[in-house]
Motif scaffolding. Structure first.
Motif, PDB file in Angstrom:
ATOM      1  N   VAL A   1      -1.630  -1.680  -3.699  1.00 55.93           N
ATOM      2  CA  VAL A   1      -2.275  -1.389  -2.414  1.00 55.93           C
ATOM      3  C   VAL A   1      -1.536  -0.271  -1.678  1.00 55.93           C
ATOM      4  N   ALA A   2      -0.207  -0.187  -1.843  1.00 55.65           N
ATOM      5  CA  ALA A   2       0.531   0.921  -1.227  1.00 55.65           C
ATOM      6  C   ALA A   2       0.097   2.248  -1.836  1.00 55.65           C
ATOM      7  N   ALA A   3      -0.028   2.270  -3.159  1.00 57.37           N
ATOM      8  CA  ALA A   3      -0.461   3.494  -3.837  1.00 57.37           C
ATOM      9  C   ALA A   3      -1.890   3.864  -3.450  1.00 57.37           C
TER      10      ALA A   3
ATOM     11  N   TYR B   1       1.931  -5.294   0.471  1.00 51.44           N
ATOM     12  CA  TYR B   1       2.209  -6.728   0.401  1.00 51.44           C
ATOM     13  C   TYR B   1       1.302  -7.363  -0.641  1.00 51.44           C
ATOM     14  N   GLY B   2       1.756  -8.465  -1.205  1.00 56.29           N
ATOM     15  CA  GLY B   2       0.986  -9.146  -2.233  1.00 56.29           C
ATOM     16  C   GLY B   2      -0.363  -9.647  -1.745  1.00 56.29           C
TER      17      GLY B   2
ATOM     18  N   ILE C   1      -6.453  -4.053   2.249  1.00 54.62           N
ATOM     19  CA  ILE C   1      -7.148  -3.367   1.172  1.00 54.62           C
ATOM     20  C   ILE C   1      -7.691  -4.412   0.210  1.00 54.62           C
ATOM     21  N   ASP C   2      -8.987  -4.341  -0.039  1.00 60.97           N
ATOM     22  CA  ASP C   2      -9.633  -5.288  -0.934  1.00 60.97           C
ATOM     23  C   ASP C   2      -9.419  -4.875  -2.379  1.00 60.97           C
ATOM     24  N   PHE C   3      -9.305  -5.869  -3.249  1.00 58.95           N
ATOM     25  CA  PHE C   3      -9.173  -5.621  -4.675  1.00 58.95           C
ATOM     26  C   PHE C   3     -10.550  -5.583  -5.306  1.00 58.95           C
TER      27      PHE C   3
END
Length: 262
Positions: free
Chosen positions: A14-16, A228-229, A248-250
């Motif tokens: 999510v950071a990337a 974050y996880g 951020i959604d997966f």
């Protein structure tokens, strides 16, 4: 697949993913080295393939260059680019002033050259990389092979007068042989525990004969993006003095998550 990611890999992803928002069409982009930077390269490759993003990537290591080419990013050298719009890279540690320790992957020299040749440097990291004081992570120092043991002894002697907790060092190994950087050098890892004055230490280390560069990145990073996880990301801008966060959604994506080599 995203559903199979560990919490730490979710944080890196999510950071990337959030960092790609800072990349615009036509940019010259410095591409970092390491597991978190690998997520960034994959995300940018997906944008190149699916969205028609046009960028020039300047990698900081041979393995980053290979990955970037594999995902369709146009790779050029720093000499060709001359100057970069942005560099996005990971970090082994960062503090509240966004000073960093980098070089766990052995690419600190190219990483520092590329980062300082950029209008902006963004660090992407999971929350565990934030520390109150740098130094728990061993500080990498790149040294030339000639006389490296003498250089090591000089470094350890100099550390006596530095504001650090530990003063031992070790030669980084690759199995039974010394680790060799892309420039053909060795790396000494300094086990300092805590660095009281990172700016002073960085200056002193780089004055020593035999030392090529150290892994302290002082006043180089402009923005850190913390993942974050849970999928939350936090963006801290040291220049603007702002902090923002979002979720951020997966989304399942076979191309992005399959066969990622960290």
């Amino acid at each position: 697949m995203s559903g199979d990611l560990s919490p730490i890999d979710r944080a890196k992803f999510v950071a990337a993913k959030r960092a790609t928002d800072f990349v615009d069409d036509g940019m010259r982009v410095g591409l970092g080295t390491g597991s978190t930077a690998a997520w960034l390269v994959r995300c940018l490759g997906e944008m190149v393939r699916d969205d028609g993003l046009r960028i020039k990537g300047v990698p900081t290591s041979t393995r980053t260059a290979e990955l970037a080419r594999d995902v369709g990013i146009d790779v050029i050298s720093l000499d060709e680019a001359k100057w970069l719009d942005i560099t996005i890279d990971g970090a082994d540690e960062f503090d509240g002033d966004l000073n960093l320790i980098k070089g766990g992957g052995g690419a600190l020299l190219q990483e520092k050259i590329v980062a300082t040749a950029s209008d902006q440097m963004i660090v992407i990291a999971d929350a565990a990389k934030e520390v109150e004081h740098l130094g728990a992570f061993p500080l990498p120092v790149e040294v030339i092979p000639f006389g490296w043991q003498t250089t090591q002894a000089l470094i350890e002697e100099t550390l006596i007068s530095m504001d650090v907790m530990g003063r031992t060092s070790s030669l980084r190994m690759n199995g039974q042989v010394p680790f060799i950087t892309d420039e053909g050098n060795h790396i000494l890892d300094l086990h300092l525990g805590r660095i009281g004055n990172a700016r002073q230490l960085a200056l002193v280390l780089n004055q020593m004969p035999g030392v090529v560069e150290n892994g302290l990145f002082i006043d180089v990073c402009d923005i850190v993006i913390i993942g974050y996880g849970s999928g939350k990301v936090e963006v801290r801008d040291i220049n603007e003095g702002t902090v923002s966060s979002q979720q951020i959604d997966f989304v399942e994506n076979d191309n992005l998550f399959a066969d990622l080599a960290d």
